[in-house]
Design a protein around this motif. Structure first.
Motif, PDB file in Angstrom:
ATOM      1  N   LEU A   1      -6.917   3.890  10.564  1.00  0.00           N
ATOM      2  CA  LEU A   1      -6.417   5.224  10.243  1.00  0.00           C
ATOM      3  C   LEU A   1      -5.518   5.184   9.013  1.00  0.00           C
ATOM      4  O   LEU A   1      -5.506   6.129   8.211  1.00  0.00           O
ATOM      5  CB  LEU A   1      -5.669   5.807  11.443  1.00  0.00           C
ATOM      6  CG  LEU A   1      -6.498   6.047  12.707  1.00  0.00           C
ATOM      7  CD1 LEU A   1      -5.627   6.607  13.816  1.00  0.00           C
ATOM      8  CD2 LEU A   1      -7.681   6.973  12.433  1.00  0.00           C
ATOM      9  N   VAL A   2      -4.781   4.086   8.848  1.00  0.00           N
ATOM     10  CA  VAL A   2      -3.961   3.923   7.652  1.00  0.00           C
ATOM     11  C   VAL A   2      -4.852   3.836   6.420  1.00  0.00           C
ATOM     12  O   VAL A   2      -4.606   4.499   5.403  1.00  0.00           O
ATOM     13  CB  VAL A   2      -3.063   2.673   7.769  1.00  0.00           C
ATOM     14  CG1 VAL A   2      -2.380   2.385   6.435  1.00  0.00           C
ATOM     15  CG2 VAL A   2      -2.017   2.861   8.859  1.00  0.00           C
TER      16      VAL A   2
ATOM     17  N   ILE B   1      -2.772   8.247   8.303  1.00  0.00           N
ATOM     18  CA  ILE B   1      -1.366   7.937   8.552  1.00  0.00           C
ATOM     19  C   ILE B   1      -0.748   7.550   7.217  1.00  0.00           C
ATOM     20  O   ILE B   1      -1.147   6.557   6.605  1.00  0.00           O
ATOM     21  CB  ILE B   1      -1.221   6.786   9.571  1.00  0.00           C
ATOM     22  CG1 ILE B   1      -1.847   7.179  10.909  1.00  0.00           C
ATOM     23  CG2 ILE B   1       0.254   6.427   9.772  1.00  0.00           C
ATOM     24  CD1 ILE B   1      -1.816   6.066  11.942  1.00  0.00           C
ATOM     25  N   GLN B   2       0.221   8.318   6.768  1.00  0.00           N
ATOM     26  CA  GLN B   2       0.772   8.116   5.431  1.00  0.00           C
ATOM     27  C   GLN B   2       2.273   7.853   5.427  1.00  0.00           C
ATOM     28  O   GLN B   2       2.815   7.457   4.387  1.00  0.00           O
ATOM     29  CB  GLN B   2       0.472   9.343   4.557  1.00  0.00           C
ATOM     30  CG  GLN B   2      -1.018   9.588   4.358  1.00  0.00           C
ATOM     31  CD  GLN B   2      -1.300  10.765   3.436  1.00  0.00           C
ATOM     32  OE1 GLN B   2      -0.391  11.483   3.037  1.00  0.00           O
ATOM     33  NE2 GLN B   2      -2.576  10.963   3.090  1.00  0.00           N
ATOM     34  N   ASP B   3       2.927   8.074   6.550  1.00  0.00           N
ATOM     35  CA  ASP B   3       4.362   7.809   6.607  1.00  0.00           C
ATOM     36  C   ASP B   3       4.635   6.326   6.454  1.00  0.00           C
ATOM     37  O   ASP B   3       4.055   5.497   7.173  1.00  0.00           O
ATOM     38  CB  ASP B   3       4.932   8.321   7.929  1.00  0.00           C
ATOM     39  CG  ASP B   3       6.420   8.047   8.047  1.00  0.00           C
ATOM     40  OD1 ASP B   3       7.216   8.712   7.373  1.00  0.00           O
ATOM     41  OD2 ASP B   3       6.778   7.118   8.819  1.00  0.00           O
TER      42      ASP B   3
ATOM     43  N   LYS C   1       0.852  -1.192   0.000  1.00  0.00           N
ATOM     44  CA  LYS C   1       0.000   0.000   0.000  1.00  0.00           C
ATOM     45  C   LYS C   1       0.883   1.236   0.000  1.00  0.00           C
ATOM     46  O   LYS C   1       1.834   1.339   0.767  1.00  0.00           O
ATOM     47  CB  LYS C   1      -0.898  -0.009   1.240  1.00  0.00           C
ATOM     48  CG  LYS C   1      -1.897   1.129   1.319  1.00  0.00           C
ATOM     49  CD  LYS C   1      -2.717   0.975   2.581  1.00  0.00           C
ATOM     50  CE  LYS C   1      -3.685   2.124   2.776  1.00  0.00           C
ATOM     51  NZ  LYS C   1      -4.658   2.242   1.731  1.00  0.00           N
ATOM     52  N   ASP C   2       0.516   2.186  -0.880  1.00  0.00           N
ATOM     53  CA  ASP C   2       1.230   3.464  -0.944  1.00  0.00           C
ATOM     54  C   ASP C   2       2.727   3.270  -1.165  1.00  0.00           C
ATOM     55  O   ASP C   2       3.551   3.990  -0.600  1.00  0.00           O
ATOM     56  CB  ASP C   2       0.992   4.269   0.336  1.00  0.00           C
ATOM     57  CG  ASP C   2      -0.474   4.611   0.533  1.00  0.00           C
ATOM     58  OD1 ASP C   2      -0.890   4.730   1.690  1.00  0.00           O
ATOM     59  OD2 ASP C   2      -1.202   4.747  -0.478  1.00  0.00           O
TER      60      ASP C   2
ATOM     61  N   ILE D   1       2.896  -0.277  12.062  1.00  0.00           N
ATOM     62  CA  ILE D   1       1.513  -0.594  12.427  1.00  0.00           C
ATOM     63  C   ILE D   1       1.127  -1.971  11.896  1.00  0.00           C
ATOM     64  O   ILE D   1       0.443  -2.749  12.579  1.00  0.00           O
ATOM     65  CB  ILE D   1       0.565   0.500  11.887  1.00  0.00           C
ATOM     66  CG1 ILE D   1       0.751   1.795  12.683  1.00  0.00           C
ATOM     67  CG2 ILE D   1      -0.894   0.031  11.971  1.00  0.00           C
ATOM     68  CD1 ILE D   1       0.008   2.976  12.103  1.00  0.00           C
ATOM     69  N   SER D   2       1.569  -2.289  10.662  1.00  0.00           N
ATOM     70  CA  SER D   2       1.286  -3.609  10.100  1.00  0.00           C
ATOM     71  C   SER D   2       1.868  -4.717  10.972  1.00  0.00           C
ATOM     72  O   SER D   2       1.213  -5.733  11.234  1.00  0.00           O
ATOM     73  CB  SER D   2       1.846  -3.693   8.677  1.00  0.00           C
ATOM     74  OG  SER D   2       1.636  -4.976   8.130  1.00  0.00           O
ATOM     75  N   LEU D   3       3.104  -4.519  11.436  1.00  0.00           N
ATOM     76  CA  LEU D   3       3.726  -5.512  12.308  1.00  0.00           C
ATOM     77  C   LEU D   3       3.013  -5.578  13.652  1.00  0.00           C
ATOM     78  O   LEU D   3       2.753  -6.670  14.186  1.00  0.00           O
ATOM     79  CB  LEU D   3       5.204  -5.173  12.511  1.00  0.00           C
ATOM     80  CG  LEU D   3       5.995  -6.092  13.448  1.00  0.00           C
ATOM     81  CD1 LEU D   3       6.023  -7.519  12.905  1.00  0.00           C
ATOM     82  CD2 LEU D   3       7.416  -5.563  13.640  1.00  0.00           C
TER      83      LEU D   3
END
Length: 315
Positions: A247-248, A253-255, A6-7, A262-264
């Motif tokens: 939020l992602v 949250i874009q960083d 993602k992104d 956050i994924s981990l």
């Protein structure tokens, strides 16, 4: 729950780490949880002489825990291998059972906390409100509620027509829509958590205010603390992770570094949330020990708390 590519963020390191970490977490939970919950059912169904409110709630909780444990081998398999498209209905059933086990456990623990609070803090109302039939009806209501609420929602997590996929991962955008996540956070965790904490604090306060330091009172406090731990320790981090991942998906949250962390975090938190199947065994142990006592210490404890209620209300 994986975010995917993602992104333009790379999740290869996270995915490779979880490929090894998930079995390390899941295997002990599955084996220990299976043994403890099957043993608890055997004790409640065959060794205890009488069905009480406590044994009915604990039996329902053990069944919820087994329902949560059942999909774990499939979850471990899906962590490494892609499934063919024709197994998508099976995946949806397994995902539904998994979430029913989680939120069924949450609501059952909430009902246990409310039942204990009524019994100790409101002894006169308890005579009218508490009974084995009422406990059985409450447990059946929890089962109907979570099945009716979660099965239709979880089935929408996957879009039809996709090719090979990884079960329990890469949910569709519908699964991360604001109505779904808000309802999940508020009614799936926040409201039950507030009820459990309130009832537990009030019950412990009543026991401490009674001025009684009998083994029965200490045993009640241990049960309350074990139930509170079995609720807060597994489910708080996992729902915090769901909120952050939401939020992602909403672009708040874009960083890339934060998204990867956050994924981990959410994957580890969701893995560790299954430890509730083992923590509930603490509740089973204290309940079974009290109910098997020849002096019926649970009844003695309730009588003591009724006296405590009079003494505290008179102050």
């Amino acid at each position: 729950f994986r975010c995917g590519n993602k992104d333009n963020c790379s999740f290869e390191v996270v995915n490779n780490l979880m490929r090894y970490l998930e079995p390390v977490i899941y295997l002990p939970i599955f084996v220990i949880g299976l043994i403890l919950n099957v043993a608890a059912l055997l004790v409640f169904c065959f060794f205890l002489r009488k069905w009480t409110e406590s044994t009915i709630y604990m039996t329902s909780l053990a069944l919820m825990d087994l329902l949560l444990l059942f999909p774990l081998p499939f979850k471990m398999h899906a962590n490494t291998y892609h499934w063919p498209a024709h197994l998508q209905p099976l995946c949806s059933v397994l995902e539904s059972l998994y979430f029913v086990g989680i939120y069924g456990s949450i609501y059952t623990i909430m009902c246990i906390a409310v039942d204990r609070w009524v019994a100790i803090c409101h002894p006169f109302k308890a005579k009218q409100l508490r009974s084995p039939k009422a406990a059985l009806g409450t447990c059946m209501g929890v089962w109907v509620l979570v099945l009716a609420a979660l099965f239709p929602i979880v089935y929408r997590f996957r879009e039809a027509g996709q090719g090979d996929f990884r079960c329990f991962h890469h949910f569709s955008k519908k699964g991360w829509s604001p109505p779904v996540i808000i309802c999940l956070q508020v009614f799936g965790f926040l409201v039950p958590a507030l009820v459990v904490v309130y009832c537990s604090v009030r019950t412990i306060w009543a026991l401490q205010q009674s001025g009684l330091h009998s083994p029965q009172s200490r045993a009640c406090v241990k049960i309350i603390y074990s139930s509170l731990s079995a609720f807060l320790l597994p489910f708080t981090p996992s729902h915090l992770g769901i909120l952050l991942q939401f939020l992602v998906h909403q672009g708040m949250i874009q960083d890339c570094g934060n998204i990867t962390r956050i994924s981990l975090f959410i994957q580890i938190a969701m893995c560790l949330s299954n430890i509730t199947c083992c923590l509930d065994a603490l509740c089973y142990y204290f309940i079974a020990r009290e109910l098997r006592s020849p002096k019926h210490t649970f009844r003695i404890s309730m009588i003591s708390q009724r006296r405590a209620t009079f003494s505290t209300s008179a102050v």
